[in-house]
Design an enzyme around this catalytic site. Structure first.
Site, PDB file in Angstrom:
ATOM      1  CB  SER A  37      -0.889   0.007   1.251  1.00 12.78           C
ATOM      2  OG  SER A  37      -2.165   0.504   0.942  1.00 12.78           O
ATOM      3  NE  ARG A  38      -1.355   4.808  -3.649  1.00  9.71           N
ATOM      4  CZ  ARG A  38      -2.291   5.541  -4.218  1.00  9.71           C
ATOM      5  NH1 ARG A  38      -2.079   6.060  -5.399  1.00  9.71           N
ATOM      6  NH2 ARG A  38      -3.437   5.762  -3.611  1.00  9.71           N
ATOM      7  CE  LYS A  92     -18.069  -4.326  -2.935  1.00  8.78           C
ATOM      8  NZ  LYS A  92     -18.511  -2.959  -3.043  1.00  8.78           N
ATOM      9  CG  ASP A 170     -18.358   0.670  -3.414  1.00 15.19           C
ATOM     10  OD1 ASP A 170     -17.417   0.086  -3.976  1.00 15.19           O
ATOM     11  OD2 ASP A 170     -18.533   0.638  -2.176  1.00 15.19           O
TER      12      ASP A 170
HETATM   13  P1  NAP Z   1     -10.212   2.315   1.076  1.00 18.14           P
HETATM   14  O1  NAP Z   1     -10.423   2.264   2.551  1.00 18.14           O
HETATM   15  O2  NAP Z   1     -10.167   3.637   0.393  1.00 18.14           O
HETATM   16  O3  NAP Z   1      -8.874   1.526   0.805  1.00 18.14           O
HETATM   17  C1  NAP Z   1      -8.299   1.369  -0.480  1.00 18.14           C
HETATM   18  C2  NAP Z   1      -6.839   1.073  -0.288  1.00 18.14           C
HETATM   19  O4  NAP Z   1      -6.224   0.864  -1.562  1.00 18.14           O
HETATM   20  C3  NAP Z   1      -6.103   2.210   0.407  1.00 18.14           C
HETATM   21  O5  NAP Z   1      -5.434   1.674   1.506  1.00 18.14           O
HETATM   22  C4  NAP Z   1      -5.125   2.708  -0.654  1.00 18.14           C
HETATM   23  O6  NAP Z   1      -3.969   3.022   0.065  1.00 18.14           O
HETATM   24  C5  NAP Z   1      -4.953   1.487  -1.524  1.00 18.14           C
HETATM   25  N1  NAP Z   1      -4.517   1.815  -2.871  1.00 18.14           N
HETATM   26  C6  NAP Z   1      -4.994   2.739  -3.710  1.00 18.14           C
HETATM   27  N2  NAP Z   1      -4.335   2.705  -4.878  1.00 18.14           N
HETATM   28  C7  NAP Z   1      -3.422   1.723  -4.749  1.00 18.14           C
HETATM   29  C8  NAP Z   1      -2.430   1.196  -5.594  1.00 18.14           C
HETATM   30  N3  NAP Z   1      -2.234   1.683  -6.824  1.00 18.14           N
HETATM   31  N4  NAP Z   1      -1.666   0.153  -5.156  1.00 18.14           N
HETATM   32  C9  NAP Z   1      -1.840  -0.338  -3.919  1.00 18.14           C
HETATM   33  N5  NAP Z   1      -2.776   0.127  -3.058  1.00 18.14           N
HETATM   34  C10 NAP Z   1      -3.534   1.153  -3.475  1.00 18.14           C
HETATM   35  O7  NAP Z   1     -11.315   1.445   0.330  1.00 18.14           O
HETATM   36  P2  NAP Z   1     -12.052   0.135   0.852  1.00 18.14           P
HETATM   37  O8  NAP Z   1     -13.305   0.498   1.541  1.00 18.14           O
HETATM   38  O9  NAP Z   1     -11.106  -0.759   1.553  1.00 18.14           O
HETATM   39  O10 NAP Z   1     -12.515  -0.462  -0.545  1.00 18.14           O
HETATM   40  C11 NAP Z   1     -11.592  -1.074  -1.427  1.00 18.14           C
HETATM   41  C12 NAP Z   1     -12.372  -2.035  -2.294  1.00 18.14           C
HETATM   42  O11 NAP Z   1     -13.024  -2.982  -1.453  1.00 18.14           O
HETATM   43  C13 NAP Z   1     -13.474  -1.353  -3.117  1.00 18.14           C
HETATM   44  O12 NAP Z   1     -13.548  -1.908  -4.401  1.00 18.14           O
HETATM   45  C14 NAP Z   1     -14.748  -1.658  -2.347  1.00 18.14           C
HETATM   46  O13 NAP Z   1     -15.870  -1.763  -3.203  1.00 18.14           O
HETATM   47  C15 NAP Z   1     -14.394  -3.008  -1.751  1.00 18.14           C
HETATM   48  N6  NAP Z   1     -15.153  -3.295  -0.528  1.00 18.14           N
HETATM   49  C16 NAP Z   1     -15.251  -2.372   0.469  1.00 18.14           C
HETATM   50  C17 NAP Z   1     -16.054  -2.663   1.583  1.00 18.14           C
HETATM   51  C18 NAP Z   1     -16.214  -1.693   2.726  1.00 18.14           C
HETATM   52  O14 NAP Z   1     -17.064  -1.924   3.589  1.00 18.14           O
HETATM   53  N7  NAP Z   1     -15.411  -0.642   2.830  1.00 18.14           N
HETATM   54  C19 NAP Z   1     -16.720  -3.871   1.675  1.00 18.14           C
HETATM   55  C20 NAP Z   1     -16.525  -4.816   0.677  1.00 18.14           C
HETATM   56  C21 NAP Z   1     -15.751  -4.511  -0.424  1.00 18.14           C
HETATM   57  P3  NAP Z   1      -2.835   3.943  -0.523  1.00 18.14           P
HETATM   58  O15 NAP Z   1      -3.504   5.158  -1.091  1.00 18.14           O
HETATM   59  O16 NAP Z   1      -1.975   4.188   0.631  1.00 18.14           O
HETATM   60  O17 NAP Z   1      -2.183   3.086  -1.561  1.00 18.14           O
END
Ligand code: NAP
Length: 311
Positions: A37-38, A92, A170
């Site tokens: 993760s960045r 997803k 989403d």
């Molecule tokens: P989030 O909290 O914004 O986390 C996304 C992560 O991805 C961040 O830690 C970001 O960290 C990292 N990231 C972004 N660009 C990246 C890259 N190029 N390489 C490596 N890491 C990168 O989002 P989230 O809620 O976890 O959701 C992520 C996915 O899971 C989405 O598709 C969402 O639909 C799915 N999801 C979420 C939930 C939920 O309840 N939140 C439930 C089920 C599924 P850095 O910017 O530090 O890299």
């Protein structure tokens, strides 16, 4: 492959920390060997890298990865992993577009690696009993209500509002992942009405009308500004009464009021058990039906501009 599958988690955000890391820790099938993760965040004692390329150049042995980034960057990350011969689980939605998801499926096939386009809601406790019960029923209509408060569930997640972020789809795609799994025939989008805030690229609310080849109607309501009780509900009218799924598929109730007890340990442990089975069997699981419905809603829907969304 014998022994634990050496796994790296890429994208260490909310879902990775809340669900993936605990599910991996409780699984005998996987060993967490690295995170990517960045922002440099680490899980205790586990090697951490800022980019997939840095992990690839390290001397850490990796068999498989889970890609938990936002969808906009998922194709590039997954492509790099598949090109190295690593098995890949996609959170997803599997990608930002159908074209990207299909390219990943083809690459996994060519590299003979496992690709698992995961849909966590399909592993919710009520979904398998609902699917089994519906198999013998005539389905008459379906209503979906997916209403949640984005400020509560997605604070600070600017990517949701950007192109390729899906907006209210989403969470909404979770409902689509359930109905495409439990209904017997493919669904077509007949109409959609999507409300897009003037300062965003993705919808904040909307309706989607669908039907199947037998003329069964499926009506979906989506709202990202729901105050008070939240709804992640599906009601399916059949010749034997109404089956209801609530709490995102976690609870099912049959027309006679019966509510079967949960038969699995939770969505993400079940999802990782399936990932391990796929890897051991040398198979992939890539069902793009939920993503296709979202794409069709965007293609066929009326897009209306509404008031700006200020978090
Ligand atoms: P989030 O909290 O914004 O986390 C996304 C992560 O991805 C961040 O830690 C970001 O960290 C990292 N990231 C972004 N660009 C990246 C890259 N190029 N390489 C490596 N890491 C990168 O989002 P989230 O809620 O976890 O959701 C992520 C996915 O899971 C989405 O598709 C969402 O639909 C799915 N999801 C979420 C939930 C939920 O309840 N939140 C439930 C089920 C599924 P850095 O910017 O530090 O890299």
């Amino acid at each position: 492959m014998s022994g634990a599958i050496r796994l790296a988690v890429i994208g260490l955000g909310k879902i990775a920390r809340d669900q993936h890391l605990p599910a991996i820790a409780s699984s005998d099938a996987f060993e967490l060997v690295a995170t990517v993760s960045r922002d440099g965040a680490r899980s205790d004692g586990i090697p951490h890298f800022e980019e997939v390329g840095d992990l690839a150049e390290s001397n850490i042995g990796v068999d498989a990865v889970s890609v938990c980034t936002p969808p906009q960057v998922r194709r590039a990350v997954a492509q790099a992993a598949l090109a190295r011969g690593w098995h890949v689980l996609l959170e997803k939605p599997p990608a930002a577009t159908l074209g990207e998801a299909e390219a990943l499926r083809d690459l996994a096939c060519a590299r003979e690696t496992t690709l698992f386009a995961s849909w966590h809601s399909r592993h919710a406790a009520g979904v398998a009993p609902a699917r089994a019960w519906l198999a013998d029923r005539e389905i008459r209509s379906v209503r979906i209500a997916w209403r949640e408060d984005v400020r509560v569930w997605h604070p600070g997640q600017a990517w949701i509002w950007q192109p390729g972020g899906f907006g209210v789809f989403d969470p909404g795609i979770n409902a689509l992942s359930i109905i495409t799994h439990i209904l017997p025939r493919p669904l077509f989008v007949t109409a959609a009405d999507l409300e897009v805030p003037e300062n965003c690229a993705a919808p904040i609310a909307g309706t989607v009308s669908m039907c199947d080849s037998a003329g069964v109607n499926v009506a979906m309501e989506l709202d990202f500004l729901q105050q008070g009780p939240q709804s992640w509900d599906i009601a399916i009218e059949t010749d034997a009464g109404t089956l209801r799924l609530a709490k995102g598929g976690a609870e099912v109730s049959f027309p006679d009021g019966r509510q079967p007890p949960a038969e699995n340990d939770g969505e993400y442990p079940a999802l990782y058990a399936h990932y391990a089975e796929l890897i051991r069997a040398g198979e992939s699981d890539v069902d793009l039906a939920p993503l296709r419905i979202v794409a069709d809603a965007f293609l066929k829907g009326r897009h209306r501009q509404v008031a700006a969304f200020i978090e």
